[in-house]
Scaffold this motif. Sequence first.
Motif, mmCIF file in Angstrom:
data_model
loop_
_atom_site.group_PDB
_atom_site.id
_atom_site.type_symbol
_atom_site.label_atom_id
_atom_site.label_comp_id
_atom_site.label_asym_id
_atom_site.label_seq_id
_atom_site.Cartn_x
_atom_site.Cartn_y
_atom_site.Cartn_z
ATOM 1 N N ARG A 91 0.831 -1.211 0.000
ATOM 2 C CA ARG A 91 0.000 0.000 0.000
ATOM 3 C C ARG A 91 0.864 1.260 0.000
ATOM 4 N NH1 ARG A 91 -4.292 1.393 4.752
ATOM 5 N NH2 ARG A 91 -4.867 3.457 4.002
ATOM 6 N N GLU A 92 1.888 1.281 0.825
ATOM 7 C CA GLU A 92 2.738 2.460 0.945
ATOM 8 C C GLU A 92 3.699 2.623 -0.235
ATOM 9 O OE1 GLU A 92 2.285 4.855 3.191
ATOM 10 O OE2 GLU A 92 0.572 3.626 3.779
ATOM 11 N N MET A 93 3.973 1.546 -0.944
ATOM 12 C CA MET A 93 4.932 1.597 -2.045
ATOM 13 C C MET A 93 4.276 1.690 -3.413
ATOM 14 S SD MET A 93 7.459 -1.360 -0.593
ATOM 15 C CE MET A 93 8.889 -1.108 -1.634
ATOM 16 N N SER A 94 2.958 1.670 -3.483
ATOM 17 C CA SER A 94 2.288 1.547 -4.772
ATOM 18 C C SER A 94 2.520 2.721 -5.714
ATOM 19 C CB SER A 94 0.789 1.313 -4.576
ATOM 20 O OG SER A 94 0.200 2.445 -3.972
ATOM 21 N N ASP A 95 2.728 3.922 -5.200
ATOM 22 C CA ASP A 95 2.947 5.077 -6.078
ATOM 23 C C ASP A 95 4.230 4.967 -6.888
ATOM 24 O OD1 ASP A 95 0.650 6.192 -5.161
ATOM 25 O OD2 ASP A 95 1.584 7.795 -4.026
ATOM 26 N N LEU A 96 5.225 4.285 -6.362
ATOM 27 C CA LEU A 96 6.496 4.136 -7.072
ATOM 28 C C LEU A 96 6.719 2.722 -7.598
ATOM 29 C CD1 LEU A 96 8.968 6.253 -4.929
ATOM 30 C CD2 LEU A 96 8.354 6.608 -7.318
ATOM 31 N N GLU A 154 17.090 10.211 -3.039
ATOM 32 C CA GLU A 154 17.363 8.827 -3.414
ATOM 33 C C GLU A 154 16.089 8.002 -3.432
ATOM 34 O OE1 GLU A 154 21.054 6.570 -2.129
ATOM 35 O OE2 GLU A 154 19.527 5.709 -0.801
ATOM 36 N N ALA A 155 15.857 7.323 -4.536
ATOM 37 C CA ALA A 155 14.775 6.351 -4.641
ATOM 38 C C ALA A 155 15.418 4.970 -4.613
ATOM 39 C CB ALA A 155 13.991 6.557 -5.931
ATOM 40 N N ALA A 156 14.701 3.974 -4.119
ATOM 41 C CA ALA A 156 15.281 2.643 -3.966
ATOM 42 C C ALA A 156 14.393 1.587 -4.602
ATOM 43 C CB ALA A 156 15.483 2.323 -2.492
ATOM 44 N N ASP A 171 10.147 7.785 -13.147
ATOM 45 C CA ASP A 171 9.297 8.297 -12.067
ATOM 46 C C ASP A 171 10.125 8.969 -10.984
ATOM 47 O OD1 ASP A 171 6.845 7.634 -13.021
ATOM 48 O OD2 ASP A 171 6.464 6.028 -11.574
ATOM 49 N N ALA A 172 11.210 8.326 -10.590
ATOM 50 C CA ALA A 172 12.068 8.881 -9.534
ATOM 51 C C ALA A 172 12.592 10.252 -9.944
ATOM 52 C CB ALA A 172 13.222 7.929 -9.240
ATOM 53 N N ASP A 199 8.494 8.019 -20.390
ATOM 54 C CA ASP A 199 7.227 7.794 -21.079
ATOM 55 C C ASP A 199 6.120 7.442 -20.101
ATOM 56 O OD1 ASP A 199 7.885 4.398 -22.149
ATOM 57 O OD2 ASP A 199 8.397 5.430 -20.322
ATOM 58 N N GLY A 200 6.066 8.105 -18.968
ATOM 59 C CA GLY A 200 5.187 7.826 -17.884
ATOM 60 C C GLY A 200 3.778 7.970 -18.058
#
Length: 191
Positions: free
Chosen positions: A60-65, A91-93, A119-120, A190-191
């Motif tokens: 749920r918390e990670m779905s946006d990325l 930093e994105a992981a 996205d990041a 191409d998001g």
Amino acid sequence: MPGWPDFDHWFPPVEAAERRPAPPFTLRHPVEDDHIRLLGILSGWPERPLRPMLAGLLLREMSDLSWLAETDDGRVIGMLLGLAGAGRPEEAAIALVGVDPAFRRRGIGRALVERFVADAGRRGSTRVMAAVRPDDRITLAFFAALGFEPDAGPGTVHIYGVPASSDWDGPGEDRAILLRTVGGNELAGDG
């Protein structure tokens, strides 16, 4: 001795696996309703089980990325779980990337990572990281082909010839921290 099997008979040279085209697929963000279905799918994909890693709250918390690769008939053939913490907004992981074994080496994993990196960049991250076991040559090669490099900074040691952090994920759980700079070309993704 004539006719006796030679070395190549017993140990044939390793040849590159044949690349087949990917089936038509789309990328989409996962939703909470995907959780139970993904648990069933993931248990058969990697060498090490990932079920404990995919808690409902985490998804749920990670779905946006995070991203799913899905065929036209709704079959999930690839998944990337990603996150960006408030403590390190630059930093994105990548927490997990996996492709159904029947569909590997078809560009699906690459598409997932590239979408995540784009996205990041749009979100303001300047680098993407992934933590990989230093003995996992296939995953290291995959990320290297996508422009990731091992962090060889302070505190790292060479484990299996790769700069890595000892006990990074717990006792005996060494990890190579792979980094990729997010540049201008990802920002136009191409998001």
